[in-house]
Design a protein around this motif. Structure first.
Motif, PDB file in Angstrom:
ATOM      1  N   ILE A  94      23.461 -11.008  19.455  1.00  0.00           N
ATOM      2  CA  ILE A  94      24.315 -12.438  18.870  1.00  0.00           C
ATOM      3  C   ILE A  94      25.342 -11.586  18.131  1.00  0.00           C
ATOM      4  O   ILE A  94      25.280 -11.368  17.630  1.00  0.00           O
ATOM      5  CB  ILE A  94      23.891 -12.828  17.834  1.00  0.00           C
ATOM      6  CG1 ILE A  94      22.073 -13.848  18.629  1.00  0.00           C
ATOM      7  CG2 ILE A  94      24.284 -13.846  17.437  1.00  0.00           C
ATOM      8  CD1 ILE A  94      21.042 -14.758  18.547  1.00  0.00           C
ATOM      9  N   PHE A  95      26.475 -12.135  19.016  1.00  0.00           N
ATOM     10  CA  PHE A  95      27.587 -12.252  18.637  1.00  0.00           C
ATOM     11  C   PHE A  95      28.136 -12.676  17.046  1.00  0.00           C
ATOM     12  O   PHE A  95      28.261 -13.626  16.418  1.00  0.00           O
ATOM     13  CB  PHE A  95      29.016 -12.546  19.411  1.00  0.00           C
ATOM     14  CG  PHE A  95      30.634 -12.330  18.271  1.00  0.00           C
ATOM     15  CD1 PHE A  95      31.067 -11.201  18.735  1.00  0.00           C
ATOM     16  CD2 PHE A  95      31.021 -13.918  18.254  1.00  0.00           C
ATOM     17  CE1 PHE A  95      32.135 -10.783  17.890  1.00  0.00           C
ATOM     18  CE2 PHE A  95      31.873 -13.548  18.060  1.00  0.00           C
ATOM     19  CZ  PHE A  95      33.133 -12.050  17.871  1.00  0.00           C
ATOM     20  N   THR A  96      28.245 -11.820  16.120  1.00  0.00           N
ATOM     21  CA  THR A  96      28.643 -12.152  14.204  1.00  0.00           C
ATOM     22  C   THR A  96      29.987 -12.388  14.409  1.00  0.00           C
ATOM     23  O   THR A  96      30.796 -11.061  14.101  1.00  0.00           O
ATOM     24  CB  THR A  96      28.814 -10.799  13.100  1.00  0.00           C
ATOM     25  OG1 THR A  96      27.114 -10.140  13.974  1.00  0.00           O
ATOM     26  CG2 THR A  96      27.915 -11.216  12.199  1.00  0.00           C
ATOM     27  N   SER A  97      30.611 -13.749  14.184  1.00  0.00           N
ATOM     28  CA  SER A  97      31.937 -14.359  14.558  1.00  0.00           C
ATOM     29  C   SER A  97      31.768 -13.756  13.167  1.00  0.00           C
ATOM     30  O   SER A  97      33.588 -13.822  12.784  1.00  0.00           O
ATOM     31  CB  SER A  97      31.661 -15.819  14.577  1.00  0.00           C
ATOM     32  OG  SER A  97      30.868 -16.667  13.521  1.00  0.00           O
ATOM     33  N   SER A  98      31.615 -14.372  11.496  1.00  0.00           N
ATOM     34  CA  SER A  98      32.139 -13.737  10.222  1.00  0.00           C
ATOM     35  C   SER A  98      32.675 -12.405  10.314  1.00  0.00           C
ATOM     36  O   SER A  98      33.174 -12.310   8.545  1.00  0.00           O
ATOM     37  CB  SER A  98      30.637 -13.863   9.431  1.00  0.00           C
ATOM     38  OG  SER A  98      29.476 -13.860   9.320  1.00  0.00           O
ATOM     39  N   LEU A 163      34.668 -10.927   3.341  1.00  0.00           N
ATOM     40  CA  LEU A 163      33.284 -11.625   4.047  1.00  0.00           C
ATOM     41  C   LEU A 163      33.713 -10.739   5.017  1.00  0.00           C
ATOM     42  O   LEU A 163      32.633 -10.099   5.667  1.00  0.00           O
ATOM     43  CB  LEU A 163      33.877 -13.213   4.355  1.00  0.00           C
ATOM     44  CG  LEU A 163      33.082 -13.616   4.844  1.00  0.00           C
ATOM     45  CD1 LEU A 163      31.425 -13.873   4.878  1.00  0.00           C
ATOM     46  CD2 LEU A 163      33.578 -14.534   5.837  1.00  0.00           C
ATOM     47  N   ALA A 164      34.735 -10.642   6.070  1.00  0.00           N
ATOM     48  CA  ALA A 164      34.636  -9.559   7.475  1.00  0.00           C
ATOM     49  C   ALA A 164      34.214  -8.375   6.508  1.00  0.00           C
ATOM     50  O   ALA A 164      33.013  -7.536   7.359  1.00  0.00           O
ATOM     51  CB  ALA A 164      35.656  -9.249   7.669  1.00  0.00           C
ATOM     52  N   ALA A 165      34.194  -7.722   5.676  1.00  0.00           N
ATOM     53  CA  ALA A 165      34.290  -5.701   5.622  1.00  0.00           C
ATOM     54  C   ALA A 165      32.852  -5.646   5.264  1.00  0.00           C
ATOM     55  O   ALA A 165      32.203  -5.015   5.495  1.00  0.00           O
ATOM     56  CB  ALA A 165      35.245  -5.886   4.411  1.00  0.00           C
ATOM     57  N   ASN A 166      32.573  -6.962   4.104  1.00  0.00           N
ATOM     58  CA  ASN A 166      30.980  -6.779   3.912  1.00  0.00           C
ATOM     59  C   ASN A 166      30.108  -7.061   4.925  1.00  0.00           C
ATOM     60  O   ASN A 166      29.207  -6.307   5.507  1.00  0.00           O
ATOM     61  CB  ASN A 166      30.178  -8.033   2.690  1.00  0.00           C
ATOM     62  CG  ASN A 166      30.937  -7.071   1.191  1.00  0.00           C
ATOM     63  OD1 ASN A 166      30.219  -6.463   0.872  1.00  0.00           O
ATOM     64  ND2 ASN A 166      32.279  -7.343   0.803  1.00  0.00           N
ATOM     65  N   MET A 167      30.016  -7.807   5.658  1.00  0.00           N
ATOM     66  CA  MET A 167      29.450  -8.129   7.155  1.00  0.00           C
ATOM     67  C   MET A 167      29.444  -6.498   8.084  1.00  0.00           C
ATOM     68  O   MET A 167      28.480  -6.355   8.904  1.00  0.00           O
ATOM     69  CB  MET A 167      29.863  -9.043   7.726  1.00  0.00           C
ATOM     70  CG  MET A 167      29.535 -10.917   7.394  1.00  0.00           C
ATOM     71  SD  MET A 167      27.818 -10.542   6.304  1.00  0.00           S
ATOM     72  CE  MET A 167      27.374 -11.215   7.700  1.00  0.00           C
TER      73      MET A 167
END
Length: 226
Positions: A94-98, A163-167
Motif C-alpha cells: 500500500i502506497f504511503t502517501s504521507s 511528517l514525511a521524514a518520520n514516516m
C-alpha cells in the motif's frame, strides 16, 4: 389519464417490473439518522471519544474567542486524514502517501497561508507585535524581526518535512531489515522477525503521534493570529 379519483394512489409506475411508488417508504428509512436504529460499534465509540478529546484540547489551545468557534473541526479532520494514511501505509503493498512532500506540503501550506492572510488582514498590529518578543533590547530588535520572520516563513516546510521524514525513516528501516532475511539462518531469522514486529508496533505509535503533532502545531499557529 386517470380513470377515477383514487387511481392516483395505485402503484402504477415501475422500473423493470418493480413498483417505484414504494421507494418513498425505503427513502424515509434512509433519511432517519443511523443512531436511532443501529447500535454503535466499539470502533465508532472509540473514534467518537478520540474526536471529543481532540475537540476539547484544541478548543483550549484556541481560546474562547468567538472567531474560533468551529475551527476545531478543521484540525480534527486534518488529524483524521493523516492518521488514516499513516496507518494504511503500514500494510504491505500500500502506497504511503504521507511519506511524500507533495501530500504533506499540500496540507501544511494552505493552512499556514490562510492563517497568515487572515492575521495580517484583520489583526495587523497584533501580527507586527509578534515579530518583536516582549523585553527585547532596542539594539536587537532588527535582528529579532529577521529571525521571527524567517522562523514564521519556514513553518509550513517544517510541518511537511517532520511528517514525511518520520514516516520515511520507519518504513525504510523495515524495508532494509526485511531485505536481509533470505541471507540469514533460521535462528537469526527469529530475532529479525521479533525485531520487525517490535518496530511495526513502534511505527504504529509514530503514525498516531505524528498526526497529533501536525494537528496540534497547526492549532497553535492558528491561535497566534488572534
Amino acid at each position: 389519464m386517470m380513470t377515477n379519483l383514487f387511481s392516483t394512489f395505485e402503484p402504477m409506475s415501475s422500473v423493470l417490473n418493480l413498483p417505484t411508488n414504494w421507494l418513498s417508504t425505503f427513502i424515509g428509512i434512509v433519511l432517519i439518522p443511523s443512531m436511532f436504529w443501529l447500535i454503535p460499534t466499539r470502533y465508532s465509540i472509540v473514534w467518537t471519544k478520540i474526536n471529543n478529546t481532540l475537540h476539547n484540547e484544541f478548543k483550549t489551545l484556541l481560546g474562547n474567542n468567538s472567531v474560533n468557534n468551529g475551527s476545531t473541526f478543521i484540525f480534527i479532520s486534518v488529524f483524521s486524514l493523516i492518521v488514516f494514511n499513516n496507518f494504511m501505509g503500514l500494510f504491505p503493498y500500500i502506497f504511503t502517501s504521507s511519506s511524500h512532500m507533495v501530500f504533506t506540503l499540500s496540507l501544511a501550506l494552505p493552512l499556514w497561508l490562510s492563517f497568515m492572510i487572515y492575521g495580517w488582514t484583520n489583526h495587523t498590529q497584533h501580527m507586527l507585535a509578534h515579530l518583536v518578543p516582549q523585553g527585547t533590547p532596542p539594539v536587537l530588535m532588527p535582528f529579532m524581526v529577521c529571525i521571527e520572520t524567517i522562523s514564521n516563513m519556514i513553518r509550513p516546510g517544517t510541518l511537511a518535512v517532520r511528517l514525511a521524514a518520520n514516516m520515511i525513516a520507519g518504513h525504510l528501516l523495515l524495508t532494509l531489515m526485511g531485505n536481509t532475511g533470505p541471507q540469514l539462518t533460521y535462528s537469526i531469522m527469529t530475532i529479525l522477525i521479533t525485531a520487525q514486529v517490535a518496530l511495526l508496533v513502534l511505527e504504529s505509535a509514530v503514525a498516531m503521534i505524528q498526526s497529533y503533532v501536525f494537528a496540534v502545531l497547526s492549532t497553535l499557529y492558528s491561535s497566534e493570529v488572534n
